[in-house]
Design a protein around this motif. Sequence first.
Motif: not given
Length: 387
Positions: A31-38
Motif C-alpha cells: 500500500y505504501l510502495n515508495k520505500y526501500e525496507i530494511v
Amino acid sequence: MKKIMICGVPNSNNLGDRVIIESMNYIYEQYLNKYEIVNFDIVSGKIYNGNLDVKIKLNSNGFRKKMIPNILRRMKVYSNYKKNEKLNLELENIISKQDCVVIGGGHLLIDNYLHFPLAINQIVQLAKEYQIPVIIAFVGAKGKWSQRAKKLLVDSLDYAKCISVRDSASKDFLVSINSKYKEKTQVISDPALFVKDFVGISDKNKMNIGIGIMDPNEIARHAKIKWSRDEAAGWWKKIITDLEKKDLRVNIFTNGAPTDNAFVEYYIKPHFEKNNNVKIMEYPKNYKELIQNIERQDAVIAQRLHACLPSISFENKTFGVIWDEKVEGVFNELGMSEYLIDFRIAPNSLIKKIESSLANGTRLEKEIINKINLKKVEMKEYLYNYT
C-alpha cells in the motif's frame, strides 16, 4: 526511493514476533510502495532469514533463579548491551542511511530487565543524532517500569513523531506514566490482522480445530496468575479429549518457542500419541511454517496472541485463552470479548460454549469481520500519514 527501517524482535524464538514484522513489511510493500525496507532486530541485529533449529527445552523455574535480585539482572543486561560493539556499529550504519525509522509492533514497551528499553532508546538516540523521524506503531505497553527503564522509554516516546498501540489498556498505561501521551497516542490494532492478505487460503475437508499451546510458566513472567504445568496439562488434555470425541480433528501447535515445544512434548504429546484424531503438528522452524499450521485450521483455541491473530485474520472463529492483558485487550478492541475463555473455568462449560459457537459455522460474524477490515484501514492510514 526513500529508505525505511522497520524494527522489532523478528529473530525471536517465538515466531509470532516474525509474523508481526512480515505483516508490517506487507503493509508498506502493498500500500505504501515508495520505500526501500530494511528490517532490524533491536536485540540481535540483522534479520535472520533461515530456519531456526527446533529446540525443546523447558524454561527453568528453580529457586536459585528466583533469588537473583532484579537489579543484578538489569546490571548484567546493561553491561552486555554496552559491550556489544558489533550490534551498535551495525545499527548506526543502517540508521544513518534511513529516511524514517518504524519501531513496532509487538509487546515492546515493557521493562524486561532493560532489554527493550535500552535497545529502543539506542535506536531513538541514533535517529535523533541523524535527524531521522521515528514512528512507534501498533505496540503493546505494560508496567511495572523501573526508574531506569522509565527514563529510557519516556525519552524515546517523547522524540517519537507519533505513537500507536494495539489496545486501550496499553494507552491507559502510557497515560498513567504521563498525561501528555493521551493526545499523542492512538489505539489501533495489531498488524498480524493482515496475514490472510499475503498468505491466502487453502481448501479443507474435515473440520480442523487448532490448539495453540504455551508453556504456562510463561504466564508468571507477564501476569500475577499462577497455573502450574501439571494443572495446565490436565486442563488442555480435557479440552482436547472432549473436542476429539465430537468427531473433530484436533491439531496441536506451538509458536516455536523452545519452552512451548517442550511443554507439548513432555506434558501433552504422550497422552495423545496413539490417537488418530489428534495430531501434534511439527514445531515450526520459521514464521511461514507457523502461519501454515494456523491456516490449516477451521477454528483455533490458543494462548499466545500471535497464534490467535493470524487465525482471526483468516476470519476463522478464534478463542483466546486469557492469561495476560494483551490477549484480552486486543480481543476487546476487535469486538471479540465473547471469544475469550478463562482457564480457571471448568473445561466442560467451556466446551459447551465452543460447541455452541461452532454449530453456527467456523467463520467469524460479519460485524467482527467488518471491524477487522476497519482496523486494517486505520493501520494503513496511520503509516501513510506519519511516515
